[in-house]
Design an enzyme around this catalytic site. Structure first.
Site, PDB file in Angstrom:
ATOM      1  N   LYS A 131     -25.114   9.952 -18.322  1.00  0.00           N
ATOM      2  CA  LYS A 131     -25.370   8.682 -18.995  1.00  0.00           C
ATOM      3  C   LYS A 131     -24.091   8.138 -19.606  1.00  0.00           C
ATOM      4  O   LYS A 131     -23.218   8.881 -20.002  1.00  0.00           O
ATOM      5  CB  LYS A 131     -26.378   8.871 -20.140  1.00  0.00           C
ATOM      6  CG  LYS A 131     -27.780   9.197 -19.712  1.00  0.00           C
ATOM      7  CD  LYS A 131     -28.671   9.260 -20.940  1.00  0.00           C
ATOM      8  CE  LYS A 131     -30.113   9.495 -20.592  1.00  0.00           C
ATOM      9  NZ  LYS A 131     -30.960   9.512 -21.789  1.00  0.00           N
ATOM     10  N   HIS A 158     -36.766   9.645 -34.345  1.00  0.00           N
ATOM     11  CA  HIS A 158     -36.317  11.018 -34.090  1.00  0.00           C
ATOM     12  C   HIS A 158     -36.427  11.852 -35.364  1.00  0.00           C
ATOM     13  O   HIS A 158     -36.908  12.982 -35.343  1.00  0.00           O
ATOM     14  CB  HIS A 158     -34.856  11.051 -33.626  1.00  0.00           C
ATOM     15  CG  HIS A 158     -34.614  10.456 -32.285  1.00  0.00           C
ATOM     16  ND1 HIS A 158     -33.650   9.507 -32.087  1.00  0.00           N
ATOM     17  CD2 HIS A 158     -35.174  10.697 -31.080  1.00  0.00           C
ATOM     18  CE1 HIS A 158     -33.629   9.172 -30.810  1.00  0.00           C
ATOM     19  NE2 HIS A 158     -34.555   9.883 -30.177  1.00  0.00           N
ATOM     20  N   SER A 162     -33.793   4.687 -28.925  1.00  0.00           N
ATOM     21  CA  SER A 162     -32.329   4.585 -29.029  1.00  0.00           C
ATOM     22  C   SER A 162     -31.803   3.442 -28.180  1.00  0.00           C
ATOM     23  O   SER A 162     -30.900   2.718 -28.584  1.00  0.00           O
ATOM     24  CB  SER A 162     -31.674   5.893 -28.588  1.00  0.00           C
ATOM     25  OG  SER A 162     -31.954   6.916 -29.496  1.00  0.00           O
ATOM     26  N   ARG A 173     -44.028   8.295 -27.646  1.00  0.00           N
ATOM     27  CA  ARG A 173     -44.378   7.054 -28.329  1.00  0.00           C
ATOM     28  C   ARG A 173     -45.592   6.373 -27.726  1.00  0.00           C
ATOM     29  O   ARG A 173     -46.247   5.592 -28.375  1.00  0.00           O
ATOM     30  CB  ARG A 173     -43.195   6.082 -28.299  1.00  0.00           C
ATOM     31  CG  ARG A 173     -42.007   6.569 -29.076  1.00  0.00           C
ATOM     32  CD  ARG A 173     -40.816   5.728 -28.794  1.00  0.00           C
ATOM     33  NE  ARG A 173     -40.544   5.824 -27.359  1.00  0.00           N
ATOM     34  CZ  ARG A 173     -39.423   5.479 -26.775  1.00  0.00           C
ATOM     35  NH1 ARG A 173     -38.455   4.986 -27.482  1.00  0.00           N
ATOM     36  NH2 ARG A 173     -39.245   5.612 -25.484  1.00  0.00           N
TER      37      ARG A 173
END
Length: 164
Positions: free
Chosen positions: A44, A20, A131, A93
């Site tokens: 979440k 990040h 993460s 990514r």
């Protein structure tokens, strides 16, 4: 360099990783201001509270410069427009990320046609870092020091100690 353009980098950042930070650093080199928009993430179950995620993101931002950190709730396009943003930054990514992010970019373009989405890739050494993986590895006793800043590592170790 784009003059006067505010870019918003939204996410949960649970926790903020070196990947990040790499994306933020790249965006900060392209735009006058970058806002790390930390989602409240009601949908979440986060390891870190919103206040903890904001504090960790602010720590990273101060090391980079021309970066602000703010919380947001609701549609990201509303936050971007309220902030005067013209660009939404998304980290990608790999192909799996791109497929999902491409769909989001299309929907955001429909909702906010004047906001562009740009995709940035992290440095090669950080492309496997997420993460989710950092949280899982840390909670299972693994070493995540190569993937997060020292302040994030310290907080992850505190969280792990609280679980035992």
């Amino acid at each position: 360099m784009s003059r006067g353009v505010i870019a918003v980098y939204p996410g949960t950042f649970d926790p903020i990783t070196l990947g990040h930070e790499d994306i933020v650093r790249r965006a900060a080199g392209l735009f006058d201001r970058v806002v790390i928009a930390v989602a409240t993430a009601h949908h979440k179950k986060t390891l870190f509270t919103l206040d903890e995620r904001l504090a960790l993101a602010r720590d990273a931002a101060q090391r980079i410069g021309n970066v602000d950190v703010e919380p947001f709730d609701g549609l990201v396009k509303d936050f971007v427009l309220r902030r005067g943003g013209k660009v939404m930054v998304r980290g990608v990514r790999g192909v799996t990320d791109f497929d999902y992010e491409f769909q989001l970019a299309g929907m955001n373009r429909n909702l906010a046609p004047d906001v562009e989405t740009i995709f940035l890739t992290p440095a090669a050494a950080l492309q496997s870092v997420s993460s989710t993986l950092v949280r899982e590895i840390s909670q299972l006793g693994g070493d995540v020091a190569p993937y997060v800043s020292p302040p994030v590592l310290a907080r992850l170790l505190e969280k792990r100690a609280q679980r035992t």
